[in-house]
Motif scaffolding. Structure first.
Motif, PDB file in Angstrom:
ATOM      1  N   ALA A   1       0.821  -1.213   0.000  1.00  0.00           N
ATOM      2  CA  ALA A   1       0.000   0.000   0.000  1.00  0.00           C
ATOM      3  C   ALA A   1       0.849   1.255   0.000  1.00  0.00           C
ATOM      4  CB  ALA A   1      -0.928   0.007   1.215  1.00  0.00           C
ATOM      5  N   GLY A   2       2.038   1.188   0.567  1.00  0.00           N
ATOM      6  CA  GLY A   2       2.871   2.373   0.716  1.00  0.00           C
ATOM      7  C   GLY A   2       3.202   3.032  -0.601  1.00  0.00           C
ATOM      8  N   GLY A   3       3.062   4.354  -0.649  1.00  0.00           N
ATOM      9  CA  GLY A   3       3.301   5.091  -1.880  1.00  0.00           C
ATOM     10  C   GLY A   3       4.748   5.088  -2.313  1.00  0.00           C
ATOM     11  N   SER A   4       5.672   4.771  -1.404  1.00  0.00           N
ATOM     12  CA  SER A   4       7.087   4.742  -1.738  1.00  0.00           C
ATOM     13  C   SER A   4       7.532   3.404  -2.300  1.00  0.00           C
ATOM     14  CB  SER A   4       7.918   5.057  -0.489  1.00  0.00           C
ATOM     15  OG  SER A   4       7.687   4.082   0.510  1.00  0.00           O
ATOM     16  N   GLY A   5       6.614   2.447  -2.418  1.00  0.00           N
ATOM     17  CA  GLY A   5       6.982   1.107  -2.872  1.00  0.00           C
ATOM     18  C   GLY A   5       7.311   0.174  -1.726  1.00  0.00           C
ATOM     19  N   LEU A   6       7.440   0.712  -0.520  1.00  0.00           N
ATOM     20  CA  LEU A   6       7.648  -0.090   0.685  1.00  0.00           C
ATOM     21  C   LEU A   6       6.329  -0.214   1.423  1.00  0.00           C
ATOM     22  CD1 LEU A   6      10.897   1.693   1.967  1.00  0.00           C
ATOM     23  CD2 LEU A   6      10.760  -0.444   0.663  1.00  0.00           C
ATOM     24  N   PRO A   7       6.161  -1.257   2.244  1.00  0.00           N
ATOM     25  CA  PRO A   7       4.932  -1.331   3.034  1.00  0.00           C
ATOM     26  C   PRO A   7       4.753  -0.057   3.861  1.00  0.00           C
ATOM     27  CG  PRO A   7       6.143  -3.393   3.174  1.00  0.00           C
ATOM     28  CD  PRO A   7       7.051  -2.420   2.476  1.00  0.00           C
TER      29      PRO A   7
ATOM     30  N   ILE B   1      -8.892   5.015  -3.268  1.00  0.00           N
ATOM     31  CA  ILE B   1      -7.680   5.787  -3.047  1.00  0.00           C
ATOM     32  C   ILE B   1      -6.836   5.766  -4.316  1.00  0.00           C
ATOM     33  CG2 ILE B   1      -5.687   6.133  -1.565  1.00  0.00           C
ATOM     34  CD1 ILE B   1      -8.368   6.223  -0.098  1.00  0.00           C
ATOM     35  N   LEU B   2      -6.645   6.929  -4.921  1.00  0.00           N
ATOM     36  CA  LEU B   2      -5.831   7.054  -6.129  1.00  0.00           C
ATOM     37  C   LEU B   2      -4.605   7.904  -5.836  1.00  0.00           C
ATOM     38  CD1 LEU B   2      -9.099   7.530  -7.195  1.00  0.00           C
ATOM     39  CD2 LEU B   2      -7.885   6.986  -9.300  1.00  0.00           C
ATOM     40  N   ARG B   3      -3.466   7.488  -6.348  1.00  0.00           N
ATOM     41  CA  ARG B   3      -2.238   8.257  -6.157  1.00  0.00           C
ATOM     42  C   ARG B   3      -2.149   9.444  -7.103  1.00  0.00           C
ATOM     43  NH1 ARG B   3       1.701   2.947  -5.711  1.00  0.00           N
ATOM     44  NH2 ARG B   3       1.055   2.306  -3.616  1.00  0.00           N
ATOM     45  N   ARG B   4      -2.942   9.453  -8.140  1.00  0.00           N
ATOM     46  CA  ARG B   4      -2.940  10.552  -9.087  1.00  0.00           C
ATOM     47  C   ARG B   4      -4.317  11.198  -9.106  1.00  0.00           C
ATOM     48  NH1 ARG B   4      -3.037   5.912 -12.565  1.00  0.00           N
ATOM     49  NH2 ARG B   4      -4.864   5.849 -13.915  1.00  0.00           N
ATOM     50  N   GLY B   5      -4.458  12.233  -9.942  1.00  0.00           N
ATOM     51  CA  GLY B   5      -5.751  12.857 -10.107  1.00  0.00           C
ATOM     52  C   GLY B   5      -6.644  12.046 -11.028  1.00  0.00           C
ATOM     53  N   ILE B   6      -7.893  12.415 -11.119  1.00  0.00           N
ATOM     54  CA  ILE B   6      -8.840  11.745 -12.014  1.00  0.00           C
ATOM     55  C   ILE B   6      -8.898  12.529 -13.324  1.00  0.00           C
ATOM     56  CG2 ILE B   6     -11.265  11.198 -12.395  1.00  0.00           C
ATOM     57  CD1 ILE B   6     -11.506  10.493  -9.490  1.00  0.00           C
ATOM     58  N   SER B   7      -8.746  11.803 -14.425  1.00  0.00           N
ATOM     59  CA  SER B   7      -8.728  12.423 -15.744  1.00  0.00           C
ATOM     60  C   SER B   7      -9.650  11.657 -16.671  1.00  0.00           C
ATOM     61  CB  SER B   7      -7.301  12.412 -16.301  1.00  0.00           C
ATOM     62  OG  SER B   7      -6.951  11.094 -16.685  1.00  0.00           O
TER      63      SER B   7
ATOM     64  N   ARG C   1      -0.999   9.415  -1.348  1.00  0.00           N
ATOM     65  CA  ARG C   1       0.013   8.362  -1.260  1.00  0.00           C
ATOM     66  C   ARG C   1       0.110   7.919   0.191  1.00  0.00           C
ATOM     67  NH1 ARG C   1       3.500   7.862  -5.649  1.00  0.00           N
ATOM     68  NH2 ARG C   1       3.039   9.293  -7.346  1.00  0.00           N
ATOM     69  N   THR C   2      -0.196   6.662   0.426  1.00  0.00           N
ATOM     70  CA  THR C   2      -0.278   6.153   1.791  1.00  0.00           C
ATOM     71  C   THR C   2       1.103   6.041   2.420  1.00  0.00           C
ATOM     72  OG1 THR C   2      -2.224   4.875   1.118  1.00  0.00           O
ATOM     73  CG2 THR C   2      -1.207   4.306   3.233  1.00  0.00           C
ATOM     74  N   GLU C   3       1.247   6.625   3.590  1.00  0.00           N
ATOM     75  CA  GLU C   3       2.500   6.540   4.334  1.00  0.00           C
ATOM     76  C   GLU C   3       2.375   5.643   5.554  1.00  0.00           C
ATOM     77  OE1 GLU C   3       4.337   9.928   6.768  1.00  0.00           O
ATOM     78  OE2 GLU C   3       5.602   9.841   4.963  1.00  0.00           O
ATOM     79  N   ALA C   4       1.188   5.623   6.173  1.00  0.00           N
ATOM     80  CA  ALA C   4       0.999   4.825   7.384  1.00  0.00           C
ATOM     81  C   ALA C   4      -0.441   4.332   7.466  1.00  0.00           C
ATOM     82  CB  ALA C   4       1.339   5.645   8.627  1.00  0.00           C
ATOM     83  N   ILE C   5      -0.613   3.215   8.127  1.00  0.00           N
ATOM     84  CA  ILE C   5      -1.938   2.669   8.434  1.00  0.00           C
ATOM     85  C   ILE C   5      -1.983   2.486   9.947  1.00  0.00           C
ATOM     86  CG2 ILE C   5      -3.547   0.759   8.103  1.00  0.00           C
ATOM     87  CD1 ILE C   5      -2.266   0.271   5.379  1.00  0.00           C
ATOM     88  N   GLU C   6      -2.845   3.254  10.578  1.00  0.00           N
ATOM     89  CA  GLU C   6      -2.925   3.249  12.036  1.00  0.00           C
ATOM     90  C   GLU C   6      -4.280   2.706  12.488  1.00  0.00           C
ATOM     91  OE1 GLU C   6      -2.226   7.279  13.160  1.00  0.00           O
ATOM     92  OE2 GLU C   6      -0.144   7.297  12.438  1.00  0.00           O
ATOM     93  N   ARG C   7      -4.363   2.335  13.750  1.00  0.00           N
ATOM     94  CA  ARG C   7      -5.632   1.900  14.348  1.00  0.00           C
ATOM     95  C   ARG C   7      -6.136   2.998  15.275  1.00  0.00           C
ATOM     96  NH1 ARG C   7      -6.780  -3.732  13.910  1.00  0.00           N
ATOM     97  NH2 ARG C   7      -5.040  -4.922  13.056  1.00  0.00           N
ATOM     98  N   ASP C   8      -7.449   3.260  15.212  1.00  0.00           N
ATOM     99  CA  ASP C   8      -8.009   4.253  16.124  1.00  0.00           C
ATOM    100  C   ASP C   8      -8.524   3.573  17.381  1.00  0.00           C
ATOM    101  OD1 ASP C   8     -10.451   3.093  15.492  1.00  0.00           O
ATOM    102  OD2 ASP C   8     -11.244   4.849  14.435  1.00  0.00           O
ATOM    103  N   THR C   9      -9.180   4.334  18.244  1.00  0.00           N
ATOM    104  CA  THR C   9      -9.640   3.793  19.520  1.00  0.00           C
ATOM    105  C   THR C   9     -10.734   2.743  19.358  1.00  0.00           C
ATOM    106  OG1 THR C   9     -11.159   5.674  19.688  1.00  0.00           O
ATOM    107  CG2 THR C   9      -9.018   5.863  20.793  1.00  0.00           C
ATOM    108  N   ASP C  10     -11.406   2.729  18.202  1.00  0.00           N
ATOM    109  CA  ASP C  10     -12.434   1.725  17.918  1.00  0.00           C
ATOM    110  C   ASP C  10     -11.876   0.534  17.144  1.00  0.00           C
ATOM    111  OD1 ASP C  10     -14.507   3.228  19.162  1.00  0.00           O
ATOM    112  OD2 ASP C  10     -14.666   4.465  17.348  1.00  0.00           O
ATOM    113  N   ASP C  11     -10.549   0.469  17.025  1.00  0.00           N
ATOM    114  CA  ASP C  11      -9.863  -0.608  16.302  1.00  0.00           C
ATOM    115  C   ASP C  11     -10.136  -0.558  14.801  1.00  0.00           C
ATOM    116  OD1 ASP C  11      -7.999  -2.680  16.451  1.00  0.00           O
ATOM    117  OD2 ASP C  11      -9.561  -4.199  16.260  1.00  0.00           O
ATOM    118  N   LEU C  12     -10.527   0.598  14.293  1.00  0.00           N
ATOM    119  CA  LEU C  12     -10.666   0.782  12.857  1.00  0.00           C
ATOM    120  C   LEU C  12      -9.339   1.284  12.296  1.00  0.00           C
ATOM    121  CD1 LEU C  12     -14.188   2.484  12.710  1.00  0.00           C
ATOM    122  CD2 LEU C  12     -13.609   0.066  12.396  1.00  0.00           C
ATOM    123  N   LEU C  13      -9.200   1.218  10.976  1.00  0.00           N
ATOM    124  CA  LEU C  13      -7.948   1.592  10.329  1.00  0.00           C
ATOM    125  C   LEU C  13      -8.024   3.009   9.774  1.00  0.00           C
ATOM    126  CD1 LEU C  13      -7.140  -1.713   8.389  1.00  0.00           C
ATOM    127  CD2 LEU C  13      -6.441  -1.041  10.696  1.00  0.00           C
TER     128      LEU C  13
END
Length: 467
Positions: A165-171, A236-242, A280-292
């Motif tokens: 998912a990571g926008g840099s090519g890394l997780p 989730i798109l890393r670019r704009g919509i065309s 571009r996704t950098e992190a995936i975190e959990r909130d207090t309700d255990d959602l992402l």
């Protein structure tokens, strides 16, 4: 086996998928003995993992001519060439019968762990090209074996190594920790357990290709079904919509591929999915309700989701080829002569120039990466491209260079096969000639033509071209 056989060894083909089995058929047609090593327990093991997805290519485009010739004496007949198979149809009605005809030439449960020149690591020059290849593989029970080969055709595909998912090519940070809520495959919503997982839930879909289109259409159908109320996609798109975001639409020469893009567009237009652009996704975190919670490189934090489906493409596993001298493009990890022809910054899958053994060759003579593996990280490979590749490669191995060089292939045009790099830039909408929303990252709702409402149930919903 302790030493190379005195007779000429076979050509080892890695992978019993569409390209690998076709390669075996073409080798036999050239009078060359193939040996196919398949890690799975059945032919087409990777294809069988997306049995529920319908191809956007017809039966007439996904059956190899040499394979059909090999099958003909068994009484096998190709299904209606104008119809669209699912992955399950392709595996059961074509790949399995082809593997059955090949018989003992296909070894199942044989995972290749290494390929080299006999007695020569990648450093040694002396006598290198005179040595046969040695291929190590592991059986399902853990036994290690080896076999010698005159040539090696790697048709193992890229299915087992999806991009993160990571926008840099890394997780993304936290991506591994959230693995129980993330999948990298198009979900089979006909499976009751999978349906329950997504019904009434908010799901982020990361990606911009055919697999993402398929998933958006599937989630929209789920939202409109009984017990599906509340199902929502966040695209989730890393670019704009065309204008090219949804593919070729009605102008696509692969009609099912065009219909698939229109179905995804309808999912957004009808409110079953929201589109977030330039993210571009950098992190995936959990909130207090255990959602992402997805966090972007620009610091944006999106509203929490229950599930994440990552469909950002695939990359080749080159680890078992480490002792070979490969010539790979530094960006795409495709053969250096092929890479400019398939660069997603310049080409759709329909504008790829016909290519064969010369573009697929490496500094190590006798080694070829074919099928989806040959494209490295480039997206949207078509089965008919792979069939022409292996025809040319088999002819080259047989020494028939006139036939090997006679590469003729006409591909359907218009479908957009976008990937990374410049094509992936958030401002690509302007370069594409007229987007339907501003390129600035934002949450958008799109307006659609009335003809764009076909659902995944009304038309073939395939997102896989096959490897």
């Amino acid at each position: 086996m302790n030493a190379p056989a005195t007779t000429e060894p076979p050509v080892v083909v890695i992978g019993a998928g569409p390209a690998g089995l076709a390669a075996a058929a073409h080798l036999l047609d050239q009078g060359i003995e193939p040996l196919v090593l398949e890690a799975g327990q059945k032919a087409g093991a990777a294809v069988r993992e997306w049995t529920h997805v319908r191809l956007f290519s017809t039966w007439g485009e996904v059956v190899d001519p040499a394979a059909e010739k090999l099958l003909a004496p068994t009484g096998w007949t190709r299904p209606d060439p104008a119809t669209y198979p699912s992955g399950g149809d392709w595996a059961e009605q074509y790949l399995q019968p082809l593997a059955d005809v090949l018989g003992d030439r296909v070894r199942l449960g044989a995972a290749v762990t290494g390929v080299s020149r006999t007695g020569r690591d990648r450093i040694v020059d002396a006598g290198r090209e005179q040595q046969p290849f040695v291929v190590h593989f592991t059986r399902a029970d853990g036994r290690e074996e080896r076999v010698f080969a005159r040539s090696v055709i790697d048709a193992s595909g890229t299915w087992a190594t999806p991009s993160p998912a990571g926008g840099s090519g890394l997780p993304a940070l936290g991506e591994r920790a959230a693995a129980n809520r993330i999948t990298y495959r198009v979900p089979d919503l006909k499976d009751p357990a999978v349906r329950t997982r997504y019904a009434g839930k908010r799901t982020a879909v990361i990606g911009s290709g055919a697999s993402a289109f398929t998933t958006l259409a599937y989630l929209a159908d789920l939202a409109k079904s009984k017990n599906g109320a509340g199902t929502k996609g966040v695209w989730i798109l890393r670019r704009g919509i065309s204008g090219s975001t949804f593919g070729g639409g009605e102008a696509d020469q692969l009609p099912a591929r065009g219909a698939l893009g229109l179905a995804a567009k309808a999912a957004v237009d009808e409110g079953h999915a929201d589109a977030v652009t330039g993210f571009r996704t950098e992190a995936i975190e959990r909130d207090t309700d255990d959602l992402l919670v997805l966090v972007g490189e620009d610091g944006r934090r999106l509203d929490a989701v229950d599930e994440v489906i990552v469909l950002t493409g695939f990359r080749p596993d080159l680890s078992f080829l480490d002792e070979l001298r490969l010539g790979l493009d530094e960006r795409l990890q495709a053969p250096v002569e092929l890479a400019p022809l398939i660069d997603p910054n310049q080409h759709s899958c329909g504008t790829v120039y016909p290519h064969g053994h010369r573009e697929l060759s490496h500094p190590e003579p006798g080694v070829y990466l074919v099928g989806m593996k040959s494209y490295g990280r480039a997206p949207t490979f078509l089965a008919m491209t792979g069939y022409e590749q292996v025809r040319s490669v088999a002819a080259a191995i047989a020494g028939d260079l006139a036939s090997a060089d006679r590469v003729e292939l006409t591909l359907p045009e218009t479908g957009v096969c976008g990937g990374a790099g410049l094509f992936d830039a958030p401002d690509a909408a302007e370069a594409d000639g007229g987007g339907c929303c501003a390129p600035v990252p934002q949450l958008v709702q799109l307006s659609a033509p009335a003809a764009a409402g076909a659902s995944a149930e009304q038309s073939p919903a395939g997102g896989c071209c096959g490897s």
